[in-house]
Enzyme design. Structure first.
Site, short mmCIF file in Angstrom:
data_model
loop_
_atom_site.label_atom_id
_atom_site.label_comp_id
_atom_site.label_asym_id
_atom_site.label_seq_id
_atom_site.Cartn_x
_atom_site.Cartn_y
_atom_site.Cartn_z
N TYR A 127 0.80 -1.22 0.00
CA TYR A 127 0.00 0.00 0.00
C TYR A 127 0.84 1.28 0.00
CZ TYR A 127 -3.47 -3.51 1.12
OH TYR A 127 -4.25 -4.63 1.08
N PRO A 140 -10.86 -0.42 -3.04
CA PRO A 140 -12.12 -1.07 -3.44
C PRO A 140 -13.31 -0.18 -3.12
CG PRO A 140 -11.41 -1.93 -1.33
CD PRO A 140 -10.36 -0.92 -1.76
N HIS A 370 -7.48 1.39 0.86
CA HIS A 370 -7.15 0.03 1.24
C HIS A 370 -6.00 -0.06 2.24
CE1 HIS A 370 -7.65 -4.14 1.04
NE2 HIS A 370 -7.66 -4.34 -0.25
N LYS A 452 -25.43 -20.11 -2.55
CA LYS A 452 -24.67 -21.09 -1.77
C LYS A 452 -25.44 -22.39 -1.59
CE LYS A 452 -24.23 -18.33 1.76
NZ LYS A 452 -23.84 -17.78 3.08
N LYS A 459 -22.56 -30.95 -0.85
CA LYS A 459 -21.48 -31.13 0.13
C LYS A 459 -20.15 -30.60 -0.41
CE LYS A 459 -23.74 -35.17 2.18
NZ LYS A 459 -24.52 -34.30 3.06
N PRO A 462 -19.07 -23.68 -1.00
CA PRO A 462 -19.56 -22.69 -1.97
C PRO A 462 -18.44 -21.85 -2.56
CG PRO A 462 -21.03 -22.77 -0.08
CD PRO A 462 -19.83 -23.60 0.27
N SER A 587 -11.99 -12.03 -4.74
CA SER A 587 -12.29 -11.93 -3.32
C SER A 587 -13.77 -12.21 -3.12
CB SER A 587 -11.94 -10.55 -2.78
OG SER A 587 -12.18 -10.46 -1.39
#
Length: 662
Positions: A127, A140, A370, A452, A459, A462, A587
């Site tokens: 940064y 962001p 950030h 999800k 099983k 996600p 992300s």
């Protein structure tokens, strides 16, 4: 009055002091904010850092463990010949008595003497030492669904509610009343949460973070039509507490601001914060020499947060309050970069840790600088404010204020003396940001087939399911795998931030090839997906446990540099460069039941920045790339990602039926 913190002292200060200490003891004088009855029992003063002292240190992984994982992680990206060459280089680096062992021993010594061996290095490397513009390249943004604002009164009313809800969260953080985060029954570090009254300051070679005590940060800065205003939020009561101004006063002042400046500012100083950091440093030095400008900069840089009252975009129609992809895309672009100098890029101060964005067309959101924090700290603000406003429908206007009305101050406009040199700096910034905005291809969409729920029924993780869908989309477009980054939080450790989840694995490469193989059976595809998701879950667990590859290798590389050593061959090897050239930077930001998009720019010119909010029955997804790259296309990628998600669900139709209604 304030502290200027360099890369090392920032972390040490935050690491050793509670919020109240950091704020010079002023937190004890804050009036506890009124809350809806549903939240009263959740927020208790003094609890936020209750686990902080007991948190473990970030570990230094064993050298051979990291090197073995590194070799495995680069295999999908290399030819057989290149892989053998890299194996030899890695072996030499890690051999007994080799340079790797020397650096490893030095890193262990550093870890033994510091609270977190990585924190100050990471702050600088990721940064403060990063010189590209924070706009798009670093910061962001978070976009909300469009709000109905049919007239001026509803607009300033909405803005006042956002401000007051945000300030309640600020006060809860200052009072350390926020309950500590817990993941898998383990407490997490909370040092990032005090991100108000924080501003990034450009430097000659590296920036700094400036934090201001609440005693000298009782105000916010409001920007409208590129004009800046100081608006006091906190006032001292007869009992000596600091309390928030009443909602009616804020509405009155916001309305006065909007009415007073109907024309854009001739010299939009905020545009300077969109520049390359070296350029902005030089421009700020010139600007700051004038006493009037210095006072205005002081006001902005010591504000609790910045509020941007944006002019409407012609393609975002007022009052529609819908969630069509085209509208969320307009809102996301506004929040990420302001949509250019013609619209709102000059209506920002991109160095502020938190900016609230409120558009006259109902397009709203938040921007995070950030360096001050990662996504979870910023998202927590948005969850609290949106729930307070829309779930609990909190009535700010019926809340009694203990502030003496005679003490309330009107908003004061900040003044600037703009020299010919600064005017040219602003003109250059205008051209540069317009070029950047035109280059950014940011698209958002809501995938409504499932969320999800389907991976969980199968099983499967996600997140692992979505990560492999992203890789499948990339493979379909480009015919090859690529280095893929997913953020993994290391907040189980004291002052931990993130490490890299290397999502591209041998198993994921096998999966995408199997999915694209016309003769592969559904059973083969299912097995390949299960193995790929399992591999992703394993690496995720390693990353959040401090056992990933990238930060460890970074520490070894930085130690060699600080010691004046020649760069070790492992870091000059093309394989290393290829493995950190993240064409897929991703992300996940899970926020259940709230229509929130988080977005950011691609981290490399030929890559994509992808963020997703996985909810139970839908996915909120943003995809960014750069238009100047002939190989990337955000719209096409979004289509391929949609296609991939559907295909991955469908392969289970004949192998493992999905029982619940989709």
């Amino acid at each position: 009055m304030f502290r200027r913190l360099n890369k090392a002292s920032l972390v040490r200060l935050a690491a050793t002091m509670s919020t109240s200490q950091l704020l010079n003891g002023a937190a004890s004088k804050l009036q506890f904010p009124a809350l809806p009855k549903e939240l009263v029992d959740r927020y208790k003063p003094g609890q936020m850092f209750q686990h902080q002292r007991a948190l473990p240190k970030l570990p230094v992984p064993p050298l051979q463990q990291t090197l073995n994982k590194y070799i495995t992680s680069v295999q999908p990206l290399l030819s057989a010949e290149d892989l053998e060459r890299t194996k030899h280089i890695v072996h030499e680096f890690g051999r007994s008595g080799g340079i790797g062992e020397v650096l490893q021993q030095a890193l262990v010594q550093r870890a033994n003497t510091q609270e977190n061996w990585l924190s100050d290095w990471w702050l600088h490397a990721a940064y403060m030492g990063y010189r590209l513009p924070v706009t798009v390249h670093s910061s962001p943004a978070i976009g909300y669904s469009q709000q109905a604002v049919p007239d001026l009164d509803s607009f300033v009313n909405l803005a006042a509610r956002y401000i007051l809800a945000t300030e309640k969260w600020n006060l809860l953080v200052q009072l350390e009343a926020v309950p500590p985060d817990v993941y898998r029954n383990k407490p997490m570090c909370m040092f990032q949460y005090p991100l108000y009254s924080c501003c990034r300051i450009p430097g000659a070679t590296a920036d700094t973070l400036r934090r201001t005590s609440i005693q000298h940060s009782r105000h916010i800065v409001v920007i409208h039509n590129e004009h800046f205003y100081k608006l006091d939020l906190l006032y001292e009561t007869p009992t000596g507490e600091l309390a928030v101004a009443p909602a009616s006063h804020l509405v009155q002042q916001l309305k006065a601001i909007v009415v007073s400046d109907v024309e854009p500012c001739k010299f939009p100083v905020g545009l300077l914060t969109t520049e390359h950091r070296d350029t902005w440093y030089q421009a700020r030095e010139k600007l700051n020499k004038d006493p009037v400008n210095h006072t205005s900069l002081e006001t902005i840089e010591t504000a609790q947060f910045v509020v941007c009252l944006d002019r409407p975009h012609p393609n975002l129609h007022t009052g529609l309050a819908n969630q069509h992809d085209s509208y969320t895309t307009f809102i996301a672009n506004r929040c990420l970069h302001g949509s250019g100098s013609r619209y709102n890029s000059g209506n920002r101060w991109f160095d502020s840790s938190i900016q609230l964005i409120v558009g006259k067309d109902g397009g709203c959101g938040t921007m995070l600088e950030h360096g001050s924090a990662d996504g979870p700290a910023a998202i927590s603000i948005n969850i609290f404010t949106l729930q307070l406003m829309f779930k609990y429908k909190y009535d700010f206007f019926s809340e009694k204020s203990s502030v003496d009305p005679a003490l309330l101050k009107p908003a004061s406009k900040l003044s600037w003396n703009i020299s010919a040199l600064t005017a040219q700096d602003i003109e250059n910034a205008k051209k540069n940001v317009d070029s950047l905005v035109a280059d950014v291809d940011l698209q958002t969409f809501i995938f409504t087939d499932f969320g999800k729920n389907v991976p969980k029924q199968l099983k499967l993780s996600p997140d692992g399911f979505i990560q492999n869908a992203i890789q499948l989309a990339y493979y379909k477009l480009h015919g090859k795998p690529t280095a893929m980054y997913e953020t993994g939080a290391t907040r189980w450790f004291k002052y931990g931030r993130t490490d890299t989840i290397r999502s591209t694995t041998n198993a994921s490469f096998s999966f995408v090839k199997t999915m694209c193989d016309p003769i592969a059976s559904a059973q083969q595809k299912v097995q390949a997906l299960q193995q790929a998701v399992h591999a992703h879950t394993e690496y995720t667990n390693d990353a959040i446990s401090g056992d990933a590859v990238d930060r460890h290798l970074l520490g070894l590389r930085l130690l060699a540099k600080e010691a004046g050593m020649e760069t070790p061959e492992i870091f000059k090897d093309p394989a290393y460069g290829k493995s950190v050239h993240f064409c897929l930077s991703t992300s996940q930001v899970p926020v259940e039941s709230l229509p929130i998009f988080l977005c950011f720019g691609a981290v490399v010119e030929d890559g994509y920045g992808i963020c997703y909010n996985p909810q139970e029955e839908r996915l909120y997804i943003s995809v960014s790339s750069f238009r100047h790259c002939p190989h990337t296309d955000s719209v096409l990628f979004a289509k391929k990602l949609t296609e991939s998600l559907r295909e991955m669900k469908d392969i289970f139709r004949t192998v493992q039926p999905i029982t619940s209604k989709l």
